[in-house]
Design an enzyme around this catalytic site. Sequence first.
Site, mmCIF file in Angstrom:
data_model
loop_
_atom_site.group_PDB
_atom_site.id
_atom_site.type_symbol
_atom_site.label_atom_id
_atom_site.label_comp_id
_atom_site.label_asym_id
_atom_site.label_seq_id
_atom_site.Cartn_x
_atom_site.Cartn_y
_atom_site.Cartn_z
ATOM 1 N N CYS A 1 -36.178 -8.071 22.859
ATOM 2 C CA CYS A 1 -37.037 -7.591 21.815
ATOM 3 C C CYS A 1 -38.399 -7.519 21.687
ATOM 4 O O CYS A 1 -38.524 -8.682 21.236
ATOM 5 C CB CYS A 1 -35.911 -7.815 20.298
ATOM 6 S SG CYS A 1 -35.994 -7.689 18.960
ATOM 7 N N HIS B 1 -37.682 -3.240 30.398
ATOM 8 C CA HIS B 1 -38.136 -2.087 30.272
ATOM 9 C C HIS B 1 -39.227 -2.347 30.594
ATOM 10 O O HIS B 1 -40.004 -2.818 30.544
ATOM 11 C CB HIS B 1 -37.908 -1.701 28.073
ATOM 12 C CG HIS B 1 -38.485 -1.187 27.591
ATOM 13 N ND1 HIS B 1 -37.178 -0.886 27.006
ATOM 14 C CD2 HIS B 1 -39.295 -0.644 27.417
ATOM 15 C CE1 HIS B 1 -38.091 0.358 26.961
ATOM 16 N NE2 HIS B 1 -39.113 0.446 26.464
ATOM 17 N N ASP C 1 -37.111 5.129 27.619
ATOM 18 C CA ASP C 1 -37.925 6.745 28.958
ATOM 19 C C ASP C 1 -36.492 7.892 29.663
ATOM 20 O O ASP C 1 -37.052 8.446 30.211
ATOM 21 C CB ASP C 1 -39.073 7.009 28.892
ATOM 22 C CG ASP C 1 -40.678 6.238 27.973
ATOM 23 O OD1 ASP C 1 -39.693 5.742 26.952
ATOM 24 O OD2 ASP C 1 -41.727 6.231 28.018
ATOM 25 N N GLY D 1 -30.837 4.032 25.549
ATOM 26 C CA GLY D 1 -30.735 3.348 24.650
ATOM 27 C C GLY D 1 -31.549 4.445 23.654
ATOM 28 O O GLY D 1 -29.908 5.517 23.310
#
EC number: 1.3.1.-
Length: 335
Positions: free
Chosen positions: A100, A169, A202, A224
């Site tokens: 995060c 990510h 993406d 996501g």
Amino acid sequence: MQIGPHILKNKLIVAPMAGVTDRPFRQLCKSMGAGMAVSEMVSSNSLLWGSKKTQRRANHEGEVSPISVQIAGADPQMLAAAAQYNAENGAQIIDINMGCPAKKICNVMAGSALLQDEKLVEKILIAVVRAVDIPVTLKIRTGWDKQHKNALSIAHIAENSGIQALAIHGRTRACAYTGTAEYDTIAAVKAAVRIPVIANGDITTPEKAKQILVYTKADAIMIGRAAQGRPWIFREIDHFLTTGQHLQSPEVSDIHRVLINHLHDLYHFYGEYSGVRIARKHISWYTKGLIGSAGFRQAMNQLPTSDQQISETNKFFTQLAKKGQRLSYIKEGSN
């Protein structure tokens, strides 16, 4: 794709998103083809475990297995205790948040801020793995910033600590959600470790999903933001990966039905007051880009009751359906 004893039905996973991946959203995405959905993060602060918010996030009633719960924090023993608490309350997989980028999370040295302290990362992973007898997974970014990409080092620590799957990510913490994700780091990690690696960032189309799986050789992909207001993206990608063919885009009536069912689930889960307010963002996501939706979304944000939301949503989609359209998108700002 396998995590511990859990064999996923495909390579598609719903990314944990604070304020989004609640039980209604997870159940919806699973019904739409996702093999697994990770919960929004649950704090490791035991003082919060009795709060309605935390109890709601730990509510997995009726959810399809496997149930993956993400925990967040910076103290190894508190995270271990949080893992035990969630395992006792239905979690089948514990996921640790080290990805995060939000300031309020990083300012307390949690989330992706932990990537700056590899020794602390190791202490946390070992403590959590030892605390539970269910699989523990980890979500990270490629590093703190472009000058300090240490995903490969973190991956080795994770593997040696007993982590059973690693999601990455393809951005640093400094990148937040700007620019474009890169996949070279994910590919390098996949080539260097034996545990399953999940690519994230993406992935918005079936073609992009296949491209990333081929390029990185990742075991699965995590989606996501592209699923917000578009939960059917999972069945579209699954169909494309399986057959090489595209599913026909949803008709207006399909989107209408999915949205109405989702709204009712939100009202039931959160109650009238909170449900109406949480529903607003989902209504906006479902209708963004639809012809004539700008004014609808603006008016929707002013409606105070679930009955009014349902009524106006029905009117909007009925008008679209009368035009005999398949789902039609136009550039935002031109409607």
